[in-house]
Motif scaffolding. Structure first.
Motif, PDB file in Angstrom:
ATOM      1  N   ALA A  10      37.259  55.018  24.054  1.00 23.01           N
ATOM      2  CA  ALA A  10      37.345  55.801  24.798  1.00 23.01           C
ATOM      3  C   ALA A  10      38.142  55.875  25.760  1.00 23.01           C
ATOM      4  CB  ALA A  10      36.108  56.897  24.749  1.00 23.01           C
ATOM      5  N   ALA A  11      39.089  55.876  26.992  1.00 24.22           N
ATOM      6  CA  ALA A  11      39.514  55.495  28.281  1.00 24.22           C
ATOM      7  C   ALA A  11      38.461  56.005  29.637  1.00 24.22           C
ATOM      8  CB  ALA A  11      40.468  55.909  28.320  1.00 24.22           C
ATOM      9  N   ALA A  12      37.740  56.374  29.250  1.00 30.07           N
ATOM     10  CA  ALA A  12      36.351  56.710  30.252  1.00 30.07           C
ATOM     11  C   ALA A  12      35.536  56.120  31.234  1.00 30.07           C
ATOM     12  CB  ALA A  12      35.459  57.636  29.377  1.00 30.07           C
ATOM     13  N   THR A  13      35.799  54.487  30.738  1.00 32.37           N
ATOM     14  CA  THR A  13      35.318  53.296  31.481  1.00 32.37           C
ATOM     15  C   THR A  13      35.735  53.157  32.113  1.00 32.37           C
ATOM     16  OG1 THR A  13      35.709  51.839  29.395  1.00 32.37           O
ATOM     17  CG2 THR A  13      33.339  53.475  29.480  1.00 32.37           C
ATOM     18  N   GLY A  14      37.197  53.649  32.112  1.00 29.69           N
ATOM     19  CA  GLY A  14      39.026  53.181  33.319  1.00 29.69           C
ATOM     20  C   GLY A  14      38.499  51.570  33.395  1.00 29.69           C
ATOM     21  N   ALA A  15      38.152  51.768  34.818  1.00 27.43           N
ATOM     22  CA  ALA A  15      38.842  49.966  35.418  1.00 27.43           C
ATOM     23  C   ALA A  15      37.810  49.624  34.962  1.00 27.43           C
ATOM     24  CB  ALA A  15      39.250  50.192  37.007  1.00 27.43           C
ATOM     25  N   PHE A  16      36.134  50.108  35.262  1.00 23.09           N
ATOM     26  CA  PHE A  16      35.042  49.255  35.057  1.00 23.09           C
ATOM     27  C   PHE A  16      34.727  48.317  33.902  1.00 23.09           C
ATOM     28  CE2 PHE A  16      34.057  52.453  38.570  1.00 23.09           C
ATOM     29  CZ  PHE A  16      33.768  52.160  39.272  1.00 23.09           C
ATOM     30  N   ALA A  17      35.973  49.668  32.499  1.00 23.01           N
ATOM     31  CA  ALA A  17      34.929  48.257  31.714  1.00 23.01           C
ATOM     32  C   ALA A  17      36.441  47.315  31.390  1.00 23.01           C
ATOM     33  CB  ALA A  17      35.538  49.699  30.184  1.00 23.01           C
ATOM     34  N   ALA A  18      38.098  48.020  31.654  1.00 23.63           N
ATOM     35  CA  ALA A  18      38.439  46.348  31.973  1.00 23.63           C
ATOM     36  C   ALA A  18      38.496  45.356  32.924  1.00 23.63           C
ATOM     37  CB  ALA A  18      40.040  46.680  32.238  1.00 23.63           C
ATOM     38  N   SER A  19      37.391  46.009  33.435  1.00 22.99           N
ATOM     39  CA  SER A  19      37.199  44.032  34.895  1.00 22.99           C
ATOM     40  C   SER A  19      35.434  43.966  33.722  1.00 22.99           C
ATOM     41  CB  SER A  19      36.796  44.460  35.480  1.00 22.99           C
ATOM     42  OG  SER A  19      35.834  45.653  36.044  1.00 22.99           O
ATOM     43  N   ALA A  20      35.083  44.173  33.370  1.00 21.21           N
ATOM     44  CA  ALA A  20      34.253  43.623  32.088  1.00 21.21           C
ATOM     45  C   ALA A  20      34.195  43.225  31.195  1.00 21.21           C
ATOM     46  CB  ALA A  20      33.499  44.876  31.870  1.00 21.21           C
ATOM     47  N   GLY A  21      35.604  43.539  30.800  1.00 17.73           N
ATOM     48  CA  GLY A  21      36.259  42.953  29.151  1.00 17.73           C
ATOM     49  C   GLY A  21      35.509  41.051  29.708  1.00 17.73           C
ATOM     50  N   GLU A  22      35.991  40.540  31.566  1.00 18.30           N
ATOM     51  CA  GLU A  22      36.279  39.475  31.368  1.00 18.30           C
ATOM     52  C   GLU A  22      35.254  38.734  32.942  1.00 18.30           C
ATOM     53  OE1 GLU A  22      40.138  39.416  33.398  1.00 18.30           O
ATOM     54  OE2 GLU A  22      41.180  40.198  32.107  1.00 18.30           O
ATOM     55  N   MET A  23      34.549  38.255  31.524  1.00 18.52           N
ATOM     56  CA  MET A  23      33.597  37.867  32.543  1.00 18.52           C
ATOM     57  C   MET A  23      33.647  36.428  33.280  1.00 18.52           C
ATOM     58  SD  MET A  23      30.323  37.480  33.216  1.00 18.52           S
ATOM     59  CE  MET A  23      28.815  37.486  34.014  1.00 18.52           C
ATOM     60  N   VAL A  24      33.780  36.414  34.070  1.00 14.68           N
ATOM     61  CA  VAL A  24      34.125  35.651  35.556  1.00 14.68           C
ATOM     62  C   VAL A  24      33.030  34.413  36.188  1.00 14.68           C
ATOM     63  CG1 VAL A  24      33.892  37.437  37.745  1.00 14.68           C
ATOM     64  CG2 VAL A  24      35.012  35.303  37.681  1.00 14.68           C
ATOM     65  N   ALA A  25      33.250  33.335  36.014  1.00 19.20           N
ATOM     66  CA  ALA A  25      32.733  32.397  36.347  1.00 19.20           C
ATOM     67  C   ALA A  25      31.431  33.198  38.355  1.00 19.20           C
ATOM     68  CB  ALA A  25      33.007  31.184  37.310  1.00 19.20           C
ATOM     69  N   PHE A  26      30.778  33.560  38.506  1.00 17.47           N
ATOM     70  CA  PHE A  26      30.369  33.610  39.614  1.00 17.47           C
ATOM     71  C   PHE A  26      30.930  32.799  41.057  1.00 17.47           C
ATOM     72  CE2 PHE A  26      27.216  34.017  43.089  1.00 17.47           C
ATOM     73  CZ  PHE A  26      26.357  35.150  43.133  1.00 17.47           C
ATOM     74  N   ALA A  27      30.781  31.793  40.522  1.00 14.69           N
ATOM     75  CA  ALA A  27      31.122  30.891  41.486  1.00 14.69           C
ATOM     76  C   ALA A  27      32.887  30.819  41.913  1.00 14.69           C
ATOM     77  CB  ALA A  27      31.440  29.458  41.514  1.00 14.69           C
ATOM     78  N   ASP A  28      33.606  31.610  41.603  1.00 14.65           N
ATOM     79  CA  ASP A  28      34.734  32.228  41.783  1.00 14.65           C
ATOM     80  C   ASP A  28      34.700  32.699  42.847  1.00 14.65           C
ATOM     81  OD1 ASP A  28      35.535  30.071  39.712  1.00 14.65           O
ATOM     82  OD2 ASP A  28      36.414  31.767  38.503  1.00 14.65           O
ATOM     83  N   ILE A  29      34.139  34.032  42.645  1.00 17.33           N
ATOM     84  CA  ILE A  29      33.735  34.869  43.732  1.00 17.33           C
ATOM     85  C   ILE A  29      33.253  34.084  45.147  1.00 17.33           C
ATOM     86  CG2 ILE A  29      33.161  37.388  43.950  1.00 17.33           C
ATOM     87  CD1 ILE A  29      33.032  37.163  41.250  1.00 17.33           C
ATOM     88  N   ASP A  30      32.216  33.538  44.670  1.00 17.54           N
ATOM     89  CA  ASP A  30      30.946  33.129  46.269  1.00 17.54           C
ATOM     90  C   ASP A  30      31.962  31.932  46.677  1.00 17.54           C
ATOM     91  OD1 ASP A  30      28.964  32.754  47.355  1.00 17.54           O
ATOM     92  OD2 ASP A  30      27.719  31.852  45.816  1.00 17.54           O
ATOM     93  N   THR A  31      32.722  32.158  47.463  1.00 18.03           N
ATOM     94  CA  THR A  31      33.151  30.333  47.582  1.00 18.03           C
ATOM     95  C   THR A  31      32.640  30.178  48.302  1.00 18.03           C
ATOM     96  OG1 THR A  31      34.394  33.071  49.357  1.00 18.03           O
ATOM     97  CG2 THR A  31      35.455  32.030  47.462  1.00 18.03           C
ATOM     98  N   ASP A  32      31.917  30.590  49.274  1.00 18.47           N
ATOM     99  CA  ASP A  32      31.364  29.910  50.334  1.00 18.47           C
ATOM    100  C   ASP A  32      30.053  28.511  49.700  1.00 18.47           C
ATOM    101  OD1 ASP A  32      29.526  31.663  50.528  1.00 18.47           O
ATOM    102  OD2 ASP A  32      29.225  32.368  52.534  1.00 18.47           O
TER     103      ASP A  32
END
Length: 105
Positions: A10-32
């Motif tokens: 279902a498309a109801a989860t929209g962008a959140f589901a799309a971004s959830a499909g790709e688990m990013v490394a926390f360190a990639d976001i936590d730049t400092d």
């Protein structure tokens, strides 16, 4: 009459589901590398490819920041991703398609 069943997400989860499909490394976001992601770090990460606006990133950040302290921990990010994956799984539905039309077409 031939019928085929398939699973449709279902498309109801929209962008959140799309971004959830790709688990990013926390360190990639936590730049400092302080163990916390600020809204500025999160926004910079999410908007880097030009597909997400600053407003969309801010909205996502607010949903991830479970304790509303202005920063996201790795635990909060992991919990949000797991919740989005669960929403996506719950939204999957079985759909039957009639492949033979009674109209003769």
């Amino acid at each position: 009459m031939k019928r085929f069943a398939f699973i449709a997400a279902a498309a109801a989860t929209g962008a959140f589901a799309a971004s959830a499909g790709e688990m990013v490394a926390f360190a990639d976001i936590d730049t400092d590398a302080d163990g916390q992601v600020t809204e500025a770090e999160f926004t910079a990460y999410k908007t880097a490819d030009g597909e997400v606006t600053e407003a969309e990133a801010a909205e996502k950040f607010a949903k991830i920041d479970a304790d509303y302290d202005g920063v996201v921990t790795e635990a909060e990010l992991t919990a949000a991703v797991e919740a989005w994956k669960a929403e996506k799984a719950d939204a999957e539905v079985d759909v039957e398609i009639d492949t033979e039309s009674d109209s003769g077409y």
